[in-house]
Enzyme design. Structure first.
Site, mmCIF file in Angstrom:
data_model
loop_
_atom_site.group_PDB
_atom_site.id
_atom_site.type_symbol
_atom_site.label_atom_id
_atom_site.label_comp_id
_atom_site.label_asym_id
_atom_site.label_seq_id
_atom_site.Cartn_x
_atom_site.Cartn_y
_atom_site.Cartn_z
ATOM 1 C CD GLU A 61 1.544 -6.135 5.217
ATOM 2 O OE1 GLU A 61 2.661 -6.892 5.688
ATOM 3 O OE2 GLU A 61 0.632 -6.202 4.527
ATOM 4 C CB ALA B 286 -1.054 0.012 0.484
HETATM 5 N N1 DAK Z 1 4.365 3.353 -0.147
HETATM 6 C C1 DAK Z 1 4.832 4.665 -0.618
HETATM 7 N N2 DAK Z 1 6.010 4.459 -1.354
HETATM 8 C C2 DAK Z 1 6.475 3.302 -1.387
HETATM 9 C C3 DAK Z 1 7.036 2.094 -0.929
HETATM 10 C C4 DAK Z 1 5.742 1.994 -0.190
HETATM 11 N N3 DAK Z 1 4.566 1.251 0.036
HETATM 12 N N4 DAK Z 1 7.918 1.738 -0.921
HETATM 13 C C5 DAK Z 1 8.541 2.041 -1.707
HETATM 14 N N5 DAK Z 1 8.359 3.279 -1.240
HETATM 15 C C6 DAK Z 1 9.008 4.797 -2.149
HETATM 16 C C7 DAK Z 1 9.934 5.182 -1.101
HETATM 17 O O1 DAK Z 1 9.093 6.018 -0.333
HETATM 18 C C8 DAK Z 1 10.638 5.673 -2.468
HETATM 19 O O2 DAK Z 1 10.714 6.986 -2.490
HETATM 20 P P1 DAK Z 1 11.758 8.462 -2.581
HETATM 21 O O3 DAK Z 1 12.223 8.088 -0.953
HETATM 22 O O4 DAK Z 1 12.616 8.282 -3.655
HETATM 23 O O5 DAK Z 1 10.611 9.426 -2.801
HETATM 24 C C9 DAK Z 1 10.645 4.924 -3.530
HETATM 25 O O6 DAK Z 1 10.104 4.488 -3.386
HETATM 26 C C10 DAK Z 1 12.557 3.410 -3.558
HETATM 27 O O7 DAK Z 1 12.408 3.200 -2.520
HETATM 28 P P2 DAK Z 1 13.147 2.887 -1.344
HETATM 29 O O8 DAK Z 1 14.170 4.260 -1.642
HETATM 30 O O9 DAK Z 1 13.109 2.935 0.087
HETATM 31 O O10 DAK Z 1 14.385 1.675 -2.241
HETATM 32 P P3 DAK Z 1 14.885 0.864 -1.814
HETATM 33 O O11 DAK Z 1 15.187 -0.357 -2.678
HETATM 34 O O12 DAK Z 1 15.900 1.112 -1.044
HETATM 35 O O13 DAK Z 1 14.220 0.337 -0.988
HETATM 36 C C11 DAK Z 1 11.849 -1.586 -0.251
HETATM 37 C C12 DAK Z 1 12.926 -1.056 -0.889
HETATM 38 C C13 DAK Z 1 10.627 -2.561 -0.970
HETATM 39 C C14 DAK Z 1 12.698 -2.158 0.879
HETATM 40 C C15 DAK Z 1 11.487 0.258 0.531
HETATM 41 O O14 DAK Z 1 11.175 0.625 0.031
HETATM 42 C C16 DAK Z 1 10.516 -0.543 1.533
HETATM 43 O O15 DAK Z 1 11.050 -1.379 3.030
HETATM 44 N N6 DAK Z 1 9.744 -0.099 1.593
HETATM 45 C C17 DAK Z 1 7.831 -0.257 1.573
HETATM 46 C C18 DAK Z 1 7.098 -1.501 1.911
HETATM 47 C C19 DAK Z 1 7.065 -1.888 2.973
HETATM 48 O O16 DAK Z 1 6.466 -2.022 4.113
HETATM 49 N N7 DAK Z 1 5.105 -2.242 1.950
HETATM 50 C C20 DAK Z 1 4.853 -2.975 3.430
HETATM 51 C C21 DAK Z 1 3.376 -1.975 2.959
HETATM 52 S S1 DAK Z 1 1.711 -1.577 4.208
HETATM 53 C C22 DAK Z 1 -5.675 -2.525 3.049
HETATM 54 C C23 DAK Z 1 -5.347 -2.862 1.316
HETATM 55 C C24 DAK Z 1 -3.756 -3.090 1.735
HETATM 56 C C25 DAK Z 1 -3.090 -3.076 2.897
HETATM 57 C C26 DAK Z 1 -3.880 -2.753 4.064
HETATM 58 C C27 DAK Z 1 -5.300 -2.735 4.104
HETATM 59 N N8 DAK Z 1 -7.522 -2.905 3.148
HETATM 60 C C28 DAK Z 1 -8.266 -2.856 1.642
HETATM 61 C C29 DAK Z 1 -8.081 -2.895 4.187
HETATM 62 C C30 DAK Z 1 -1.480 -2.798 3.209
HETATM 63 C C31 DAK Z 1 -0.919 -2.314 3.601
HETATM 64 C C32 DAK Z 1 0.195 -3.008 2.797
HETATM 65 O O17 DAK Z 1 0.961 -3.212 1.882
#
Ligand code: DAK
Length: 257
Positions: free
Chosen positions: A131, A64
């Site tokens: 998450e 997300a």
């Molecule tokens: N959201 C927003 N931006 C993101 C992002 C995300 N999930 N993942 C990456 N980005 C952005 C980063 O902020 C960065 O942007 P700038 O800083 O350049 O502006 C750009 O993408 C490149 O990312 P990184 O610089 O961090 O790249 P790296 O290669 O160093 O790291 C990474 C890649 C994937 C390991 C890291 O970006 C990361 O940990 N990202 C977050 C992953 C995460 O935590 N995902 C889970 C999110 S919670 C629901 C529906 C859906 C959901 C829940 C409920 N309902 C229907 C109720 C879903 C929840 C989730 O997915």
């Protein structure tokens, strides 16, 4: 024209590419809306017989959009926005969908892949439900689908640690069906889609529906669904075509009726 996805057609298969590369294809409301609309259009198009859902080399989807979806929101605003309804649209698509994953499939990205009927991956893919690192839990089906796919103990370990797993580990635990070379992963996924697209479309739709019932229903109800779907297929021209082609040693030409 959609902003956040690219839809292409090659004969009987369609490819939907998530296209927010600057944020690793993070899923915001716009991409989910456009994805649902595109999938519904393809589902209504009888000439489309298999959909490949993909991202780019670096990311299928990193979850997300954390900055958009999780900042300044309240339980009530989330309830009103009802993101779940957007996911339900995708879940209801009957055309077989292959998730072709390269790079990150994290959180909602992994959950999106799990909504699909088959998951294949490039050897570079990384799956995870991180998450817990945000102080939350999976919210788009991750605790349920991952557990059904890999079992209670593996699911708990992945969800509680938030660690990323490789394509090979995802295959070892039963999440991924094929791991393809990084140079050919998308072509390989499309070849699989073309194989499926050659099958009888009504049978393909009922097959994935029956497999979904196996996730949701007790065995007796699932067997009942299967029995009725099986009988139903004997009313199709494609069943006659398939049987006749076998008997006459030729390739069947299925028409989807
Ligand atoms: N959201 C927003 N931006 C993101 C992002 C995300 N999930 N993942 C990456 N980005 C952005 C980063 O902020 C960065 O942007 P700038 O800083 O350049 O502006 C750009 O993408 C490149 O990312 P990184 O610089 O961090 O790249 P790296 O290669 O160093 O790291 C990474 C890649 C994937 C390991 C890291 O970006 C990361 O940990 N990202 C977050 C992953 C995460 O935590 N995902 C889970 C999110 S919670 C629901 C529906 C859906 C959901 C829940 C409920 N309902 C229907 C109720 C879903 C929840 C989730 O997915």
């Amino acid at each position: 024209m959609p902003n956040t996805i690219i839809v292409t057609r090659e004969g009987s298969i369609a490819t939907i590419q998530l296209n927010r590369p600057a944020v690793l294809n993070a899923l915001n409301a716009e991409v989910l809306t456009e994805l649902g609309d595109a999938m519904r259009d393809l589902d209504d198009d009888a000439t489309c017989r298999c959909i490949v859902l993909t991202g780019n080399e670096k990311a299928f989807a990193a979850g997300a959009d954390i900055k958009e979806a999780f900042v300044g929101v309240t339980p009530v605003s989330m309830l009103e926005q009802d993101l779940t309804a957007k996911w339900e649209v995708i879940r209801r698509i009957k055309t077989p969908i292959i998730a072709a994953v390269s790079g990150f499939a994290l959180g909602g990205g992994c959950e999106l892949a799990m909504i699909c009927d088959i998951i294949v991956a490039s050897e570079t893919a990384k799956f995870g439900q991180p998450e817990i690192n945000l102080g939350i839990i999976p919210g788009a089906g991750g605790t349920q689908r991952l557990t059904r796919a890999v079992g209670k103990w593996v699911a708990n370990e992945l969800i509680l640690t938030g660690r990323f797993i490789s394509a090979q580990e995802a295959k070892d635990i039963g999440l991924v069906v094929h791991v393809y070379p990084a140079a050919t992963w998308l072509d390989d996924a499309k070849a699989l889609a073309r194989t499926i697209a050659e099958k009888a479309p009504v049978a393909a739709r009922l097959a994935t529906e029956a497999v979904d019932v196996a996730w949701n229903a007790p065995l007796d109800a699932g067997l009942e669904f299967e029995r009725k779907a099986f009988y139903l297929l004997f009313a199709t021209e494609d069943k006659n075509e398939g049987v006749d082609a076998f008997i006459n040693k030729r390739k069947p030409q299925f028409k989807g009726r």
